[in-house]
Design a protein around this motif. Structure first.
Motif, short mmCIF file in Angstrom:
data_model
loop_
_atom_site.label_atom_id
_atom_site.label_comp_id
_atom_site.label_asym_id
_atom_site.label_seq_id
_atom_site.Cartn_x
_atom_site.Cartn_y
_atom_site.Cartn_z
N GLU A 8 0.83 -1.21 0.00
CA GLU A 8 0.00 0.00 0.00
C GLU A 8 0.86 1.25 0.00
N VAL A 9 0.45 2.22 -0.78
CA VAL A 9 1.12 3.52 -0.84
C VAL A 9 0.09 4.61 -0.54
N THR A 10 0.42 5.47 0.39
CA THR A 10 -0.40 6.65 0.64
C THR A 10 0.44 7.87 0.28
N PHE A 11 -0.22 8.88 -0.25
CA PHE A 11 0.53 10.07 -0.63
C PHE A 11 -0.37 11.29 -0.64
N GLN A 35 -3.55 14.54 -11.96
CA GLN A 35 -3.15 14.82 -13.34
C GLN A 35 -1.67 14.51 -13.50
N PRO A 36 -1.26 14.00 -14.66
CA PRO A 36 0.15 13.69 -14.88
C PRO A 36 1.05 14.90 -14.62
N GLY A 37 2.16 14.63 -13.94
CA GLY A 37 3.12 15.68 -13.63
C GLY A 37 2.98 16.28 -12.25
N MET A 38 1.90 15.98 -11.53
CA MET A 38 1.72 16.52 -10.19
C MET A 38 2.77 15.98 -9.22
N PHE A 39 3.30 16.84 -8.38
CA PHE A 39 4.30 16.45 -7.38
C PHE A 39 3.61 15.79 -6.20
N ILE A 40 4.19 14.67 -5.70
CA ILE A 40 3.58 13.95 -4.59
C ILE A 40 4.63 13.68 -3.51
N GLU A 41 4.14 13.53 -2.28
CA GLU A 41 4.94 13.07 -1.15
C GLU A 41 4.33 11.76 -0.69
N ALA A 42 5.04 10.66 -0.95
CA ALA A 42 4.49 9.32 -0.76
C ALA A 42 5.06 8.64 0.47
N ARG A 43 4.28 7.71 1.00
CA ARG A 43 4.72 6.83 2.09
C ARG A 43 4.32 5.41 1.73
N LEU A 44 5.33 4.57 1.63
CA LEU A 44 5.14 3.18 1.24
C LEU A 44 5.13 2.29 2.47
N VAL A 45 4.04 1.58 2.70
CA VAL A 45 3.90 0.69 3.84
C VAL A 45 4.62 -0.62 3.54
N THR A 46 5.62 -0.96 4.35
CA THR A 46 6.37 -2.21 4.14
C THR A 46 6.00 -3.29 5.15
N ALA A 47 5.42 -2.91 6.31
CA ALA A 47 5.02 -3.90 7.31
C ALA A 47 3.97 -3.29 8.22
N VAL A 98 -0.72 15.28 -2.48
CA VAL A 98 -0.37 16.05 -3.66
C VAL A 98 -0.29 17.51 -3.28
N ALA A 99 0.80 18.15 -3.66
CA ALA A 99 0.99 19.55 -3.29
C ALA A 99 -0.13 20.43 -3.83
N ALA A 100 -0.67 20.08 -4.99
CA ALA A 100 -1.72 20.90 -5.60
C ALA A 100 -3.09 20.67 -4.99
N ILE A 101 -3.24 19.60 -4.16
CA ILE A 101 -4.53 19.29 -3.54
C ILE A 101 -4.30 19.15 -2.04
N PRO A 102 -4.17 20.23 -1.30
CA PRO A 102 -3.86 20.14 0.14
C PRO A 102 -5.01 19.53 0.92
N GLY A 103 -4.63 18.78 1.99
CA GLY A 103 -5.61 18.20 2.89
C GLY A 103 -6.26 16.93 2.39
N ARG A 104 -5.80 16.39 1.30
CA ARG A 104 -6.41 15.18 0.73
C ARG A 104 -5.36 14.07 0.64
N ASN A 105 -5.68 12.89 1.17
CA ASN A 105 -4.80 11.74 1.09
C ASN A 105 -5.29 10.79 0.01
N PHE A 106 -4.36 10.21 -0.73
CA PHE A 106 -4.68 9.26 -1.78
C PHE A 106 -3.98 7.94 -1.46
N THR A 107 -4.58 6.85 -1.91
CA THR A 107 -4.04 5.52 -1.64
C THR A 107 -3.95 4.73 -2.94
N GLY A 108 -2.83 4.02 -3.10
CA GLY A 108 -2.63 3.18 -4.27
C GLY A 108 -1.98 1.88 -3.90
N THR A 109 -1.78 1.01 -4.90
CA THR A 109 -1.18 -0.30 -4.71
C THR A 109 0.01 -0.45 -5.65
N VAL A 110 1.13 -0.88 -5.10
CA VAL A 110 2.34 -1.04 -5.90
C VAL A 110 2.12 -2.13 -6.94
#
Length: 327
Positions: A180-183, A225-237, A185-197
């Protein structure tokens, strides 16, 4: 009377080992569409920013010359088929040799192949969308003469999107698809997004010695949108029964970590090993069990065996993501 101190109770909580990284949003598929035949643009069937489905006609290249060639080749094909039919009749009457029949069959196959090839080129004068997505910038106008190297329009997928980021090579053994990856986006403050590696690069990239990781992220509202800067956190355990104490209870001494534990009215110094840190709290992997009372106030005057008068205080966790300090 014992020395007055404040203590907190070690509790169990769910902690996660996470890797912090930065990256950007990428389209799952993104291309600059080009024609497959040369010619003049006679129709533009798509608008910039329009959503299209796979197979949607986007551009039309002038096909008048190709239509005439297809008609000519169709006539040649029919003529070759008729010649083949006559040769077969003559062969049945022993009025034609086997070589004549083979020659007629080859001529018919060649005529059919030439017709099919030109018909395919005629069909490809209509440029179709190879996948569903959103049309981007258009590079040609009506009447432009285009070749197979001319860019017509960009096409991008919008849902799902991909989060792409770099991870230091020391985390190589902790990376695997499905994490699981949570991140944010600098352009969308206050919103968390979740994805899967879904991709971990098997090659370490130089000169930074990092590993490229990509995660698939649902994007139903098309906020990413493509090109948006993100700060991600990858869950390893994930450890649901970890022991957690307030970080002010930890006393670092000469590279080691200790806590003062109150038992039977006396304070004792206990060596501990630490794990994941969260704002205000830290995981204890060894040295303290759940329910132990650790001193969080008044540690400066303590010595082993000092009688204490403990006051239990509550420390509430803050809603913030954990960061792994493990290599």
């Amino acid at each position: 009377m014992g020395l007055p101190v404040e203590v907190a109770v070690a509790r169990t909580d769910t902690v996660r080992d996470e890797i912090a990284a930065t990256g950007q949003i990428e389209a799952l598929q993104s291309i600059d569409l080009r024609p497959e035949v040369d010619g003049r643009i006679v129709e533009i069937l798509v608008r910039e920013g329009q959503e299209v489905e796979r197979g949607t006609p986007l551009f039309k290249v002038d096909d008048a010359q190709l239509q005439a060639q297809v008609a000519q080749l169709a006539a040649q094909r029919d003529l070759a088929q008729q010649a083949l039919a006559r040769t077969k009749e003559l062969a049945q009457q022993n009025a034609s040799s086997a070589a004549d029949l083979e020659r007629a069959e080859a001529t018919a196959r060649s005529a059919q192949a030439e017709y099919d090839l030109q018909r395919i080129r005629l069909e490809r004068t209509t440029v179709l969308a190879p996948f569903a997505g959103v049309a981007g910038q258009r590079y040609v106008s009506l009447g432009d003469y285009v070749t197979t190297s001319t860019r017509l329009v960009s096409l991008h997928t919008v849902n799902p999107q991909r989060a792409s980021f770099q991870v230091p090579e020391r985390f190589a053994r902790a990376l695997r698809p499905g994490q699981e990856v949570t991140f944010r986006v600098a352009a969308i403050p206050g919103r968390n997004f979740t994805g899967t590696v879904d991709f971990v690069d098997p090659v370490v990239q130089l000169p930074g010695r990092t590993i490229l990781v990509k995660a698939r992220v649902p994007n139903p509202q098309r906020m990413l949108q493509p090109g948006m800067f993100i700060e991600a956190r990858l869950v390893t355990a994930v450890r649901p029964g970890a022991i957690v104490i307030p970080e002010e209870a930890v006393v670092p001494v000469q590279g080691a970590n200790f806590v003062w534990v109150v038992s039977d009215g006396k304070a004792q110094r206990q060596s501990v090993n630490l794990g994941v840190r969260t704002p205000g709290f830290v995981e204890v992997t060894t040295g303290v069990g759940a329910g132990a009372q650790v001193v969080v106030g008044g540690v400066e005057l303590l010595a082993p065996g000092t009688p204490v008068r403990a006051t239990v205080v509550d420390r509430l966790p803050q809603a913030a993501p954990a960061v792994s300090d493990r290599p």
